[in-house]
Scaffold this motif. Structure first.
Motif, PDB file in Angstrom:
ATOM      1  N   SER A 130       5.180   5.746   8.108  1.00 15.85           N
ATOM      2  CA  SER A 130       4.891   7.168   8.231  1.00 15.85           C
ATOM      3  C   SER A 130       3.397   7.439   8.197  1.00 15.85           C
ATOM      4  O   SER A 130       2.657   6.802   7.445  1.00 15.85           O
ATOM      5  CB  SER A 130       5.571   7.930   7.086  1.00 15.85           C
ATOM      6  OG  SER A 130       5.097   9.250   6.992  1.00 15.85           O
ATOM      7  N   THR A 131       2.959   8.413   8.991  1.00 15.68           N
ATOM      8  CA  THR A 131       1.536   8.766   9.006  1.00 15.68           C
ATOM      9  C   THR A 131       1.260  10.057   8.260  1.00 15.68           C
ATOM     10  O   THR A 131       0.226  10.679   8.442  1.00 15.68           O
ATOM     11  CB  THR A 131       1.040   8.904  10.456  1.00 15.68           C
ATOM     12  OG1 THR A 131       1.870   9.859  11.140  1.00 15.68           O
ATOM     13  CG2 THR A 131       1.092   7.577  11.187  1.00 15.68           C
ATOM     14  N   ALA A 138      -0.762   5.964   4.631  1.00 16.07           N
ATOM     15  CA  ALA A 138       0.465   6.213   5.372  1.00 16.07           C
ATOM     16  C   ALA A 138       1.680   5.632   4.669  1.00 16.07           C
ATOM     17  O   ALA A 138       1.719   4.451   4.344  1.00 16.07           O
ATOM     18  CB  ALA A 138       0.337   5.621   6.771  1.00 16.07           C
ATOM     19  N   GLY A 139       2.674   6.482   4.450  1.00 13.63           N
ATOM     20  CA  GLY A 139       3.939   6.046   3.891  1.00 13.63           C
ATOM     21  C   GLY A 139       3.977   5.871   2.393  1.00 13.63           C
ATOM     22  O   GLY A 139       5.043   5.664   1.814  1.00 13.63           O
ATOM     23  N   ILE A 140       2.837   5.958   1.728  1.00 11.52           N
ATOM     24  CA  ILE A 140       2.780   5.701   0.285  1.00 11.52           C
ATOM     25  C   ILE A 140       3.280   6.935  -0.471  1.00 11.52           C
ATOM     26  O   ILE A 140       2.692   8.011  -0.388  1.00 11.52           O
ATOM     27  CB  ILE A 140       1.355   5.347  -0.162  1.00 11.52           C
ATOM     28  CG1 ILE A 140       0.880   4.080   0.555  1.00 11.52           C
ATOM     29  CG2 ILE A 140       1.298   5.168  -1.666  1.00 11.52           C
ATOM     30  CD1 ILE A 140       1.695   2.838   0.277  1.00 11.52           C
ATOM     31  N   VAL A 141       4.355   6.765  -1.228  1.00 15.22           N
ATOM     32  CA  VAL A 141       4.930   7.871  -1.995  1.00 15.22           C
ATOM     33  C   VAL A 141       4.763   7.678  -3.501  1.00 15.22           C
ATOM     34  O   VAL A 141       4.955   8.600  -4.283  1.00 15.22           O
ATOM     35  CB  VAL A 141       6.423   8.071  -1.661  1.00 15.22           C
ATOM     36  CG1 VAL A 141       6.580   8.521  -0.220  1.00 15.22           C
ATOM     37  CG2 VAL A 141       7.229   6.799  -1.911  1.00 15.22           C
ATOM     38  N   HIS A 142       4.417   6.455  -3.919  1.00 15.40           N
ATOM     39  CA  HIS A 142       4.074   6.183  -5.324  1.00 15.40           C
ATOM     40  C   HIS A 142       3.243   4.913  -5.336  1.00 15.40           C
ATOM     41  O   HIS A 142       3.100   4.237  -4.314  1.00 15.40           O
ATOM     42  CB  HIS A 142       5.338   6.033  -6.190  1.00 15.40           C
ATOM     43  CG  HIS A 142       6.107   4.761  -5.945  1.00 15.40           C
ATOM     44  ND1 HIS A 142       6.431   3.873  -6.949  1.00 15.40           N
ATOM     45  CD2 HIS A 142       6.628   4.236  -4.807  1.00 15.40           C
ATOM     46  CE1 HIS A 142       7.117   2.862  -6.442  1.00 15.40           C
ATOM     47  NE2 HIS A 142       7.254   3.067  -5.147  1.00 15.40           N
ATOM     48  N   ARG A 143       2.665   4.591  -6.477  1.00 13.06           N
ATOM     49  CA  ARG A 143       1.750   3.461  -6.551  1.00 13.06           C
ATOM     50  C   ARG A 143       2.051   2.574  -7.751  1.00 13.06           C
ATOM     51  O   ARG A 143       2.590   3.044  -8.749  1.00 13.06           O
ATOM     52  CB  ARG A 143       0.287   3.946  -6.663  1.00 13.06           C
ATOM     53  CG  ARG A 143      -0.181   4.746  -5.471  1.00 13.06           C
ATOM     54  CD  ARG A 143      -1.496   5.446  -5.776  1.00 13.06           C
ATOM     55  NE  ARG A 143      -1.952   6.256  -4.654  1.00 13.06           N
ATOM     56  CZ  ARG A 143      -1.465   7.461  -4.352  1.00 13.06           C
ATOM     57  NH1 ARG A 143      -0.510   8.007  -5.097  1.00 13.06           N
ATOM     58  NH2 ARG A 143      -1.924   8.131  -3.319  1.00 13.06           N
ATOM     59  N   LEU A 144       1.657   1.316  -7.626  1.00 12.55           N
ATOM     60  CA  LEU A 144       1.605   0.404  -8.755  1.00 12.55           C
ATOM     61  C   LEU A 144       0.146   0.003  -8.932  1.00 12.55           C
ATOM     62  O   LEU A 144      -0.589  -0.152  -7.953  1.00 12.55           O
ATOM     63  CB  LEU A 144       2.441  -0.856  -8.498  1.00 12.55           C
ATOM     64  CG  LEU A 144       3.955  -0.677  -8.325  1.00 12.55           C
ATOM     65  CD1 LEU A 144       4.604  -2.036  -8.049  1.00 12.55           C
ATOM     66  CD2 LEU A 144       4.576  -0.033  -9.551  1.00 12.55           C
ATOM     67  N   LYS A 156       8.856   4.789   6.156  1.00  8.15           N
ATOM     68  CA  LYS A 156       8.549   4.396   7.527  1.00  8.15           C
ATOM     69  C   LYS A 156       8.632   5.574   8.487  1.00  8.15           C
ATOM     70  O   LYS A 156       8.139   5.491   9.618  1.00  8.15           O
ATOM     71  CB  LYS A 156       9.504   3.288   7.977  1.00  8.15           C
ATOM     72  CG  LYS A 156       9.301   1.982   7.236  1.00  8.15           C
ATOM     73  CD  LYS A 156      10.474   1.032   7.401  1.00  8.15           C
ATOM     74  CE  LYS A 156      10.634   0.513   8.798  1.00  8.15           C
ATOM     75  NZ  LYS A 156      11.733  -0.492   8.878  1.00  8.15           N
ATOM     76  N   THR A 157       9.287   6.669   8.067  1.00  6.87           N
ATOM     77  CA  THR A 157       9.432   7.848   8.919  1.00  6.87           C
ATOM     78  C   THR A 157       9.025   9.094   8.153  1.00  6.87           C
ATOM     79  O   THR A 157       8.960   9.091   6.919  1.00  6.87           O
ATOM     80  CB  THR A 157      10.888   8.007   9.386  1.00  6.87           C
ATOM     81  OG1 THR A 157      11.732   8.215   8.233  1.00  6.87           O
ATOM     82  CG2 THR A 157      11.365   6.774  10.133  1.00  6.87           C
ATOM     83  N   GLU A 158       8.768  10.160   8.897  1.00  6.88           N
ATOM     84  CA  GLU A 158       8.367  11.418   8.279  1.00  6.88           C
ATOM     85  C   GLU A 158       9.467  11.970   7.377  1.00  6.88           C
ATOM     86  O   GLU A 158       9.207  12.487   6.294  1.00  6.88           O
ATOM     87  CB  GLU A 158       8.009  12.443   9.360  1.00  6.88           C
ATOM     88  CG  GLU A 158       6.861  12.032  10.266  1.00  6.88           C
ATOM     89  CD  GLU A 158       5.550  11.891   9.524  1.00  6.88           C
ATOM     90  OE1 GLU A 158       5.334  12.658   8.580  1.00  6.88           O
ATOM     91  OE2 GLU A 158       4.754  11.008   9.888  1.00  6.88           O
ATOM     92  N   ARG A 159      10.722  11.874   7.835  1.00 11.69           N
ATOM     93  CA  ARG A 159      11.814  12.420   7.023  1.00 11.69           C
ATOM     94  C   ARG A 159      11.991  11.646   5.729  1.00 11.69           C
ATOM     95  O   ARG A 159      12.285  12.219   4.689  1.00 11.69           O
ATOM     96  CB  ARG A 159      13.119  12.436   7.827  1.00 11.69           C
ATOM     97  CG  ARG A 159      13.580  11.072   8.350  1.00 11.69           C
ATOM     98  CD  ARG A 159      14.816  11.192   9.219  1.00 11.69           C
ATOM     99  NE  ARG A 159      15.253   9.877   9.694  1.00 11.69           N
ATOM    100  CZ  ARG A 159      16.359   9.688  10.411  1.00 11.69           C
ATOM    101  NH1 ARG A 159      17.118  10.726  10.720  1.00 11.69           N
ATOM    102  NH2 ARG A 159      16.700   8.473  10.812  1.00 11.69           N
TER     103      ARG A 159
END
Length: 317
Positions: A130-131, A138-144, A156-159
């Motif tokens: 995802s961009t 891109a695509g990162i929704v949380h981090r370690l 991998k997708t916008e949705r």
């Protein structure tokens, strides 16, 4: 650059200087960035003052002068496809991928970071993600943390990105960590609810402080070995360094975590060069299909070795 400095948005930037002095110093303050960076732009012919090229960093400018800077893209945050040792895939479908992040790998590129990243490793493996948001994230929704290994989901997708971001915000994601901490926590099962904020005396550390952000950690002792205990930890919130800070505050820091007060002698005995902390399991509702996804990451070699040693299964050396 220091924590107080930034890399400005690329492109043409017009600045009316609020003070007189050397242009490298004055412009750096105006842009909240470093003098060395401004000096480099001057050398590259990217800085004009009152429509005239600035020839040297030491040139004097007057307050109120109009300066135009052609700010280039920060090369350090470009996504570069790469092959990363130990990087693995735990789950993969059309909308998302759960990776097995090795220690020493950041979630995404950032100014000043020159090491490997999850985004770069996925690009190197041929993944299109995802961009949403900044391209480098891109695509990162949380981090370690760089020093923490384990399971990490990437959209991998916008949705999928939209759904996963909402799930983390609403705290419906089951984030399960395993940690080897020094000593034996009392009680053996408990909850740590203590606010976390930036450490007042250390730029890159965090601490339990009054006025910090609400932070809740649930834990259970799985095994106790005397000098250390293996814990299963469920995060209710997701603050930076949360587990490390909370257990350090209890005087039970993660083994090997010298930043937060771990015993260096025990770290050396266990062969640890980082904190014993692993994102062991990740559970969430699939943002598109609604299916419940649960993925487990096995302990990497360094953590497995330290655990076997503290159990007495193998001698060190």
């Amino acid at each position: 650059m220091t924590a107080a400095e930034t890399y400005p948005e690329p492109g043409l930037r017009e600045v009316v200087l609020g003070e007189a002095g050397r242009i490298d110093a004055v412009l750096a303050r105006a842009l909240a960035t470093s003098r060395s960076l401004v000096s480099r732009w001057i050398e590259e012919g990217r800085v004009r003052c009152e429509d005239q090229p600035v020839g040297r960093a030491s040139a004097k400018v007057a307050a109120g002068a109009r300066v135009v800077v052609d700010i280039p893209v920060d090369e350090s945050v470009l996504v570069r496809p790469e092959v990363v040792d130990g990087f693995g895939i735990l789950y993969d479908d059309d909308d998302l991928v759960v990776v097995d992040k090795p220690v020493g790998v950041a979630a995404h590129p950032s100014p000043g970071w020159r090491g490997s990243t999850v985004v770069g490793a996925l690009a190197g493996a041929g993944y299109r993600i995802s961009t949403s948001g900044a391209q480098e994230r891109a695509g990162i929704v949380h981090r370690l943390d760089v020093g923490t290994s384990g399971a990490m989901v990437v959209a991998k997708t916008e949705r999928a990105y939209t759904g996963l971001k909402a799930a983390f915000k609403e705290r419906t994601v089951d984030k399960v960590y395993h940690a080897l901490v020094q000593g034996l926590p009392d009680p053996l099962t408990g909850t740590i609810a203590a606010p976390i904020g930036r450490h007042p005396g250390h730029e890159w550390k965090f601490a339990v402080i009054e006025g910090g952000r609400d932070s809740v950690t649930h834990y259970e002792v799985i095994e106790a070995f005397g000098p250390a205990s293996l814990l299963e930890i469920h995060l209710e919130t997701g603050r930076t360094h949360q587990i490390r800070v909370h257990f350090s505050a209890l005087k039970h820091p993660c083994a090997g975590d010298l930043m937060y007060g771990a015993d260096p002698a025990l770290a050396a005995e266990l062969g640890l060069t980082r904190q014993w902390l692993h994102a062991h399991r990740l559970g969430f509702e699939h943002p598109v299909t609604g299916e419940r996804i649960s993925v487990t990451s096995p302990y990497p070699q360094d953590l497995e070795y330290a655990l076997r040693h503290v159990r007495g299964d193998v001698p060190l050396g």
